[in-house]
Design a protein around this motif. Structure first.
Motif, PDB file in Angstrom:
ATOM      1  N   HIS A 144      69.606  38.092 -22.487  1.00 21.05           N
ATOM      2  CA  HIS A 144      68.632  39.181 -22.417  1.00 21.05           C
ATOM      3  C   HIS A 144      68.909  39.949 -21.129  1.00 21.05           C
ATOM      4  CE1 HIS A 144      64.437  40.777 -21.734  1.00 21.05           C
ATOM      5  NE2 HIS A 144      64.710  41.197 -22.963  1.00 21.05           N
ATOM      6  N   PHE A 169      67.577  35.787 -19.318  1.00 23.04           N
ATOM      7  CA  PHE A 169      67.312  34.616 -20.152  1.00 23.04           C
ATOM      8  C   PHE A 169      68.327  34.534 -21.287  1.00 23.04           C
ATOM      9  CE2 PHE A 169      62.840  34.772 -18.574  1.00 23.04           C
ATOM     10  CZ  PHE A 169      62.751  33.464 -18.141  1.00 23.04           C
ATOM     11  N   ASP A 182      69.429  34.184 -24.958  1.00 23.94           N
ATOM     12  CA  ASP A 182      68.785  34.614 -26.202  1.00 23.94           C
ATOM     13  C   ASP A 182      68.732  33.437 -27.163  1.00 23.94           C
ATOM     14  OD1 ASP A 182      67.641  36.268 -28.119  1.00 23.94           O
ATOM     15  OD2 ASP A 182      69.585  36.869 -28.926  1.00 23.94           O
ATOM     16  N   ASP A 183      67.527  32.980 -27.434  1.00 16.09           N
ATOM     17  CA  ASP A 183      67.335  31.854 -28.333  1.00 16.09           C
ATOM     18  C   ASP A 183      65.864  31.851 -28.775  1.00 16.09           C
ATOM     19  OD1 ASP A 183      67.887  29.595 -29.807  1.00 16.09           O
ATOM     20  OD2 ASP A 183      68.260  28.290 -28.095  1.00 16.09           O
ATOM     21  N   MET A 190      62.530  32.587 -26.538  1.00 16.01           N
ATOM     22  CA  MET A 190      62.808  33.415 -25.361  1.00 16.01           C
ATOM     23  C   MET A 190      61.664  34.385 -25.079  1.00 16.01           C
ATOM     24  SD  MET A 190      65.823  36.217 -24.642  1.00 16.01           S
ATOM     25  CE  MET A 190      65.098  37.400 -25.769  1.00 16.01           C
ATOM     26  N   THR A 249      58.669  32.718 -23.593  1.00 15.10           N
ATOM     27  CA  THR A 249      58.972  32.321 -22.216  1.00 15.10           C
ATOM     28  C   THR A 249      58.903  33.520 -21.290  1.00 15.10           C
ATOM     29  OG1 THR A 249      60.407  30.577 -23.085  1.00 15.10           O
ATOM     30  CG2 THR A 249      60.665  31.140 -20.764  1.00 15.10           C
ATOM     31  N   THR A 269      65.703  30.807 -14.342  1.00 16.49           N
ATOM     32  CA  THR A 269      67.117  30.653 -14.702  1.00 16.49           C
ATOM     33  C   THR A 269      67.931  29.903 -13.657  1.00 16.49           C
ATOM     34  OG1 THR A 269      67.673  32.828 -13.790  1.00 16.49           O
ATOM     35  CG2 THR A 269      67.103  32.728 -16.136  1.00 16.49           C
ATOM     36  N   TYR A 282      62.494  25.665 -25.629  1.00 15.85           N
ATOM     37  CA  TYR A 282      63.446  26.682 -25.167  1.00 15.85           C
ATOM     38  C   TYR A 282      64.044  26.304 -23.809  1.00 15.85           C
ATOM     39  CZ  TYR A 282      65.241  31.030 -23.249  1.00 15.85           C
ATOM     40  OH  TYR A 282      66.056  31.971 -22.652  1.00 15.85           O
ATOM     41  N   ASN A 319      67.969  25.305 -23.102  1.00 20.72           N
ATOM     42  CA  ASN A 319      68.835  26.280 -22.449  1.00 20.72           C
ATOM     43  C   ASN A 319      68.955  26.115 -20.933  1.00 20.72           C
ATOM     44  OD1 ASN A 319      69.549  28.091 -24.766  1.00 20.72           O
ATOM     45  ND2 ASN A 319      67.328  28.118 -24.911  1.00 20.72           N
TER      46      ASN A 319
END
Length: 150
Positions: free
Chosen positions: A62, A67, A69-70, A73, A76, A90, A125, A129
């Motif tokens: 993103h 972030f 992308d999943d 997201m 979050t 992150t 998420y 990630n």
């Protein structure tokens, strides 16, 4: 003696008058500066320019927040970046339990609201990630021919 006193009074009067003029001059200057000095123009960015790229995803990331992308997201982004930068998320790596503890700490000490059904989505998420990695700051040096410095 009376003549000396009159000289001192005149000298004091001149000093006080000079001080009063100086104070009036300073306040007048400040008033003029505050009210009549041109202020820089505020540049407003049209809403269309800011929202077009906000949802943009490039190479699975993103663009606006960084972030991954999943699924989860958006939830979050909505819940985490309302209080702090996306970089705070992150840059961290935690297990599901670690992320859960961080959320609980924020709820107890930082006034984070109850995430409700979004909590499970956000935890999934984040733990998928932004999980800990076995890799350290750099990989071990392997297959290197070392030589002695002389």
């Amino acid at each position: 003696m009376g003549n000396e006193f009159q000289k001192q009074v005149r000298a004091l009067s001149k000093t006080l008058l000079s001080f009063l003029i100086l104070v009036l001059f300073l306040f007048g200057g400040l008033y003029y500066w505050a009210n009549y000095t041109p202020q820089p123009d505020i540049v407003e960015i049209p809403l269309e320019e800011t929202t077009d790229d906000y949802d943009k995803v490039e190479n699975g990331v993103h663009v606006a927040t960084g972030f991954i992308d999943d699924t989860g997201m958006q939830a979050t982004i909505q819940n985490c970046t309302a209080c702090h930068s996306a970089k705070l998320v992150t840059q961290n790596r935690m297990s599901r339990e670690g992320w859960k503890a961080a959320i609980e700490w924020m709820q107890e000490t930082q006034n984070l609201w109850d995430l409700g059904a979004n909590e499970e989505l956000i935890l999934t998420y984040l733990s998928k990630n932004y999980a800990p990695t076995d890799k350290g700051r750099r990989q071990n040096l392997e297959n290197i021919e070392w030589y002695e410095l002389k």
